[in-house]
Scaffold this active site. Structure first.
Site, PDB file in Angstrom:
ATOM      1  N   ARG A  11      -3.874 -10.356   4.450  1.00  0.00           N
ATOM      2  CA  ARG A  11      -4.288 -10.241   3.039  1.00  0.00           C
ATOM      3  C   ARG A  11      -3.109  -9.684   2.249  1.00  0.00           C
ATOM      4  NH1 ARG A  11      -6.321  -6.570  -0.488  1.00  0.00           N
ATOM      5  NH2 ARG A  11      -7.943  -7.286  -1.894  1.00  0.00           N
TER       6      ARG A  11
ATOM      7  N   LYS B 107       0.813  -1.226   0.000  1.00  0.00           N
ATOM      8  CA  LYS B 107       0.000   0.000   0.000  1.00  0.00           C
ATOM      9  C   LYS B 107       0.848   1.278   0.000  1.00  0.00           C
ATOM     10  CE  LYS B 107      -4.461  -1.844   1.194  1.00  0.00           C
ATOM     11  NZ  LYS B 107      -5.519  -2.111   2.170  1.00  0.00           N
TER      12      LYS B 107
END
Ligand code: HH2
Length: 269
Positions: free
Chosen positions: A238, A204
């Site tokens: 995840r 991210k």
């Protein structure tokens, strides 16, 4: 939890797996690498992303869910839409991963309850189109915790047993770099709610801001925060890179187990 994004515009792998055959092949590869769950999504939730019509989302995800169900991992459907979840659950998915935490589609809670599926409730400030526009909190951890407690109560009131709910602080969903770092450092406060915590920081933007790395160069940063999240009590990770993360977490878990055994054995070990 390995990620399969069947989208043209996901922030890290957009377009790579839009072709169902390539998405299926990638999902099988993630299972071989050790994924216990494969999370299949057909709508990008990256900041600023436009919503995808239901028919298009179904067209993207259904061949992939159908091919991967029974291939050695549980299938999680990453959607906010009841109809997409319904079709995926019928095709063998067992987990509904809803980044809106049952806020966007009023039909999703009842459907998940009836199907007996596990439900991931994630925190997001507002919606993807606007969430990164100057996000503010009184205390990010307390605010996210209160949100997740409220959403958990909502899910239970709609008939989803508490045992089937997992919670996710929503790293990157309406958060500055500092918000993300504080959530990671104080993740134990979210774990204290008492439900399994899902942690999704893979590749991210905040990792890129800290390291100066492009999206395909953020594996080391991803592993660093996943190890910290494990130590704070998260248990579902995840990620795009399953093999590397699984190795890092196996070593972390073994170290934690050893420390526990040593401190409870009464010897100096
Ligand atoms: N992050 C993304 C999507 N779904 N679900 C959960 N539970 N937690 C997350 O942190 C999470 C999620 C965004 O990442 P990605 O799927 O890689 O990108 P995109 O949304 O652009 O497809």
């Amino acid at each position: 939890m390995g990620i399969v994004n069947v989208t043209p515009d996901s922030f890290s792998d957009g377009g790579l797996f839009l072709d169902p055959a390539r998405a299926i092949e990638h999902g099988k590869h993630l299972i071989e690498e050790g994924a216990a769950i494969v999370d299949v999504g057909g709508e990008s939730t990256r900041p600023g992303a436009e919503p995808v019509p239901e028919a298009e989302e179904l067209r993207r995800v259904m061949p992939v869910v159908e091919a991967l169900a029974g291939a050695g991992a549980e299938i999680s459907i990453d959607t906010t839409k009841a109809e997409v979840a319904r079709r995926a659950l019928e095709a063998g998915a067992t987990i509904v991963n809803d980044v809106s935490a049952l806020r966007f589609d009023p039909g999703l809670a009842a459907l998940t309850a009836e199907a007996g599926a596990t439900c991931v409730l994630m925190h997001m400030l507002g919606e993807p189109r606007t969430m990164q526009a100057d996000p503010r909190y009184d205390d990010v951890v307390a605010d996210v915790k209160a949100f997740l407690e409220e959403r958990l109560a909502f899910a239970v009131a709609r008939g989803i047993p508490e045992e089937r709910v997992w919670l996710d602080p929503g790293i990157g969903f309406g958060k500055t770099v500092d918000h993300n770092l504080e959530l990671i450092d104080r993740l134990d406060e979210i774990v204290a709610i008492g439900r399994p915590v899902v942690f999704g920081a893979s590749r991210k933007t905040f990792l890129g801001k800290i390291t100066g790395r492009q999206v395909d160069e953020r594996l080391a940063g991803t592993i660093a925060v996943n190890i910290i999240a494990y130590r704070r009590g998260a248990r579902v990770f995840r990620v795009h890179d399953v093999a590397e993360t699984a190795d890092a977490l196996k070593v972390t878990a073994a170290t934690v187990r050893r420390a526990w055994t040593t401190s409870h054995s009464g010897t100096a070990g």
